[in-house]
Design an enzyme around this catalytic site. Structure first.
Site, mmCIF file in Angstrom:
data_model
loop_
_atom_site.group_PDB
_atom_site.id
_atom_site.type_symbol
_atom_site.label_atom_id
_atom_site.label_comp_id
_atom_site.label_asym_id
_atom_site.label_seq_id
_atom_site.Cartn_x
_atom_site.Cartn_y
_atom_site.Cartn_z
ATOM 1 N N LYS A 83 0.859 -1.194 0.000
ATOM 2 C CA LYS A 83 0.000 0.000 0.000
ATOM 3 C C LYS A 83 0.889 1.236 0.000
ATOM 4 O O LYS A 83 1.782 1.379 0.840
ATOM 5 C CB LYS A 83 -0.874 -0.051 1.254
ATOM 6 C CG LYS A 83 -2.232 0.574 1.098
ATOM 7 C CD LYS A 83 -3.093 0.237 2.311
ATOM 8 C CE LYS A 83 -4.412 0.959 2.274
ATOM 9 N NZ LYS A 83 -5.174 0.753 3.503
HETATM 10 O O1 G3P Z 1 -9.259 1.674 4.134
HETATM 11 C C1 G3P Z 1 -9.039 2.953 4.632
HETATM 12 C C2 G3P Z 1 -9.823 3.091 5.875
HETATM 13 O O2 G3P Z 1 -9.251 2.331 6.863
HETATM 14 C C3 G3P Z 1 -10.003 4.468 6.341
HETATM 15 O O3 G3P Z 1 -11.191 4.461 7.039
HETATM 16 O O4 G3P Z 1 -12.877 5.265 8.593
HETATM 17 O O5 G3P Z 1 -10.442 5.829 8.948
HETATM 18 O O6 G3P Z 1 -11.738 6.888 7.115
HETATM 19 P P1 G3P Z 1 -11.571 5.687 7.976
#
Ligand code: G3P
Length: 216
Positions: A83
Site C-alpha cells: 500500500k
Molecule cells: O481503508 C481505509 C480506511 O481504513 C479508512 O477508514 O474510517 O479511517 O476513514 P476511515
C-alpha cells in the site's frame, strides 16, 4: 464485488473469513496501532489465515524508502499487496513495483485525477476514501462513479477499491457504482445481513413451529 476486511484485529479476521464472505484484508498504520501489535508479526499472521490479497502500507515518504519497505513487506507472503500513498513518490514506487510484478494498492485517493494517475502507473488497486469525503460534505460515492467511467473509457485494469466505508449504505452504493472491491470494518460487513423484518419474520416462524410442535 469482492469484500476486504478493513482491520488488523486477528480474531475478527479469523471469524469473518470463516464465513466465506471476505476475499481479503486491508490494513493501515492506524489499524496496526489499534491492534497494539508488531507490524510484521500482524501482517504475517493475517497472511497465514487469509489466502486473498492483504494490503500492508509503507511508512516511508521517499521513493527509495518506499521501494525498500515495499520489497520487505512483499517478501512476507505471496499475497501481500504493497500500500502506497497517492503522492508523486508513491506513484513512482508504484510504477517500479508494477514493472516487477509486485501488487500495489494506492491509498488516500480523494479525486478522479489522482485515480487516473494511479491507473497510468499500473496500480493493482486504487483506494478512494468515501467516508472521509462525506465527512467534509463531498459525496464520496460520486468519486467512485467518476473513476468507474474513466477506467472504463480507457480500459484501465486497476481495481476500484472503495475504502473508508462507514455503513451498509456505502456498501450498496459502491456495488451500484461498479466498484470492484470494497473494504469495510467487520461490524459493517456483519450489519449487511441485518433487517428488522427478517428478525420479525423469523420470530413468528419459530413461534408457530413451537405451537405446532414441529421438529426437524
Ligand atoms: O481503508 C481505509 C480506511 O481504513 C479508512 O477508514 O474510517 O479511517 O476513514 P476511515
Amino acid at each position: 464485488m469482492q469484500f476486504f476486511i478493513d482491520t488488523a484485529d486477528i480474531d475478527a479476521i479469523r471469524e469473518l473469513y470463516a464465513t466465506g464472505l471476505a476475499d481479503g484484508v486491508t490494513t493501515n498504520p492506524s489499524l496496526i496501532k489499534k491492534s497494539g501489535r508488531d507490524f510484521t508479526e500482524v501482517v504475517t499472521e493475517i497472511c497465514s489465515i487469509v489466502s486473498g490479497p492483504v494490503s500492508a502500507e509503507v511508512i516511508a515518504t521517499d521513493v527509495k524508502g518506499m521501494l525498500s519497505e515495499g520489497r520487505k513487506l512483499a517478501s512476507i507472503a505471496g499475497n501481500v499487496v504493497v500500500k502506497l500513498p497517492l503522492t508523486i513518490d508513491g506513484l513512482k514506487a508504484c510504477k517500479t513495483f508494477s514493472d516487477e510484478g509486485i501488487k500495489t494498492n494506492v491509498t488516500l485517493c480523494f479525486s478522479a485525477n489522482q485515480a487516473l494517475l494511479a491507473a497510468k502507473v499500473g496500480a493493482t488497486y486504487i483506494s478512494p476514501f468515501i467516508g472521509r469525503l462525506d465527512d467534509i460534505h463531498i459525496d464520496g460515492l460520486d468519486l467512485i462513479r467518476e473513476i468507474r467511467v474513466i477506467y472504463d473509457n480507457y480500459g484501465f485494469e486497476t481495481g476500484i477499491l472503495g475504502a473508508s466505508i462507514r455503513n451498509p449504505l456505502h456498501v450498496k452504493e459502491c456495488a451500484l457504482a461498479g466498484a470492484d472491491v470494497m473494504t469495510a470494518p467487520p461490524a459493517v460487513i456483519k450489519a449487511l445481513a441485518n433487517h428488522p423484518l427478517t428478525d420479525k419474520g423469523l420470530a413468528a416462524f419459530l413461534s408457530d413451529a413451537k405451537a405446532a410442535g414441529i421438529s426437524v
